[in-house]
Design a protein around this motif. Structure first.
Motif, PDB file in Angstrom:
ATOM      1  N   UNK A   1     -25.911   1.791  72.924  1.00 27.25           N
ATOM      2  CA  UNK A   1     -27.316   1.945  72.451  1.00 27.25           C
ATOM      3  C   UNK A   1     -26.946   2.354  71.047  1.00 27.25           C
ATOM      4  N   UNK A   2     -28.039   1.930  70.282  1.00 31.45           N
ATOM      5  CA  UNK A   2     -28.040   2.674  68.822  1.00 31.45           C
ATOM      6  C   UNK A   2     -28.439   4.052  68.934  1.00 31.45           C
TER       7      UNK A   2
ATOM      8  N   UNK B   1     -22.530  -3.112  56.678  1.00 30.93           N
ATOM      9  CA  UNK B   1     -22.018  -1.945  57.447  1.00 30.93           C
ATOM     10  C   UNK B   1     -22.322  -1.958  58.949  1.00 30.93           C
ATOM     11  N   UNK B   2     -23.438  -2.155  59.193  1.00 37.42           N
ATOM     12  CA  UNK B   2     -23.662  -2.518  60.590  1.00 37.42           C
ATOM     13  C   UNK B   2     -23.015  -3.566  61.447  1.00 37.42           C
TER      14      UNK B   2
ATOM     15  N   UNK C   1     -29.933   9.707  54.617  1.00 44.15           N
ATOM     16  CA  UNK C   1     -29.356   9.516  56.197  1.00 44.15           C
ATOM     17  C   UNK C   1     -29.810   8.064  56.197  1.00 44.15           C
ATOM     18  N   UNK C   2     -30.262   7.296  55.804  1.00 44.54           N
ATOM     19  CA  UNK C   2     -30.854   6.145  56.307  1.00 44.54           C
ATOM     20  C   UNK C   2     -29.953   5.081  56.873  1.00 44.54           C
ATOM     21  N   UNK C   3     -28.612   5.249  56.559  1.00 42.93           N
ATOM     22  CA  UNK C   3     -27.683   4.559  57.274  1.00 42.93           C
ATOM     23  C   UNK C   3     -27.625   4.630  58.527  1.00 42.93           C
TER      24      UNK C   3
ATOM     25  N   UNK D   1     -26.868   1.537  62.388  1.00 41.34           N
ATOM     26  CA  UNK D   1     -25.535   1.547  63.080  1.00 41.34           C
ATOM     27  C   UNK D   1     -26.157   1.272  64.383  1.00 41.34           C
ATOM     28  N   UNK D   2     -25.163   0.174  65.083  1.00 43.73           N
ATOM     29  CA  UNK D   2     -25.576  -0.719  66.243  1.00 43.73           C
ATOM     30  C   UNK D   2     -24.895   0.031  67.589  1.00 43.73           C
TER      31      UNK D   2
END
Length: 270
Positions: free
Chosen positions: A1-2, A40-41, A62-64, A68-69
């Motif tokens: 899970x993310x 990136x994801x 830290x928006x990245x 992230x999946x």
């Protein structure tokens, strides 16, 4: 899970692209910049790990993490904090990242302006993220940063990075786009711009920090010294080859892993 990053209504990540600007030129410009996170994801999803630890250089807010999946069990974000602070009671930049992650165990952001801050770490990570950041580092410090990141990435880990393509047709497209939108870009003399269009980057003085004179192929050569297996991809609204894309994505590793084919390694180790 993310990854589950605690947020409040006040400090949620705003959307990468506002619906209020749909179908305007600025909307497309913003959507272009959001592509780095989508790329990136997708790359993280293709790696096949169910949980990862991440070291991010140039983390900003830290928006990245929102892209992230998979589960993130450890995150350290580093940023110089040049565009960080408070607008009244609203934090932005690094300060916003601190607020969002302040109650997240094993999640943190740190102010950093030296590769020594990476060298001093004792832990290793599954991946390092460097999204649109290498071009803003002092050119003389680039190899120090890459070497430090290589020591912090585990042997079966990855480095994911995006960077601008500042030569050829993509440079012309971005210069025209900046003119139409009123968004300032690096200033070139007529001669410098001509040489950049022809890919003669040795004739374009490198800005101490910024995109002017930045050559993604030189960056790929440097990365290959420490991450011998890498591949380049175009990052953008259209699926174009790297030399025609406005931005470049690189996935690199120390070993030949599933998503880092060897042929690109030979090309950038010449």
């Amino acid at each position: 899970m993310p990854s589950q990053v605690p947020t409040t209504d006040t400090f949620r990540y705003p959307p990468a692209v506002s619906r209020d600007r749909a179908y305007t030129f600025n909307w497309f410009y913003a959507r272009h910049h959001a592509q780095r996170f989508d790329w990136m994801g997708n790359k993280i999803a293709s790696i096949g790990k169910e949980s990862v630890s991440i070291l991010e250089l140039g983390c900003h807010d830290a928006r990245s993490l929102a892209y992230v999946p998979v589960n993130v069990h450890r995150y350290v974000g580093l940023d110089a904090g040049w565009q960080s602070g408070w607008n009244g009671e609203t934090p932005y930049g690094l300060e916003a990242g601190r607020i969002r992650l302040q109650n997240a165990e094993k999640f943190e952001v740190r102010k950093s302006s030296s590769p020594e801050d990476i060298e001093k770490m004792e832990e290793q990570f599954d991946m390092a993220l460097v999204l649109e950041t290498f071009e803003y580092l002092e050119p003389s410090a680039l190899e120090l940063y890459v070497a430090a990141l290589a020591r912090r990435v585990c042997d079966n880990g990855y480095l994911l990075t995006t960077m601008p393509n500042e030569k050829g047709i993509p440079l012309l497209v971005k210069a025209l786009g900046a003119k139409l939108s009123g968004i300032p870009r690096s200033e070139y003399t007529a001669s410098q711009f001509f040489h950049a269009l022809l890919g003669r980057m040795d004739r374009v003085p490198r800005a101490s920090r910024g995109r002017k004179g930045f050559d993604y192929t030189q960056m790929a050569h440097l990365l290959a010294k420490y991450f011998p297996f890498l591949s380049l991809e175009g990052v953008g609204l259209m699926k174009l080859p790297p030399h025609l894309s406005t931005n470049i994505g690189i996935i690199a590793s120390k070993k030949a892993l599933a998503t880092t084919p060897e042929p690109a390694t030979a090309e950038f180790r010449r």
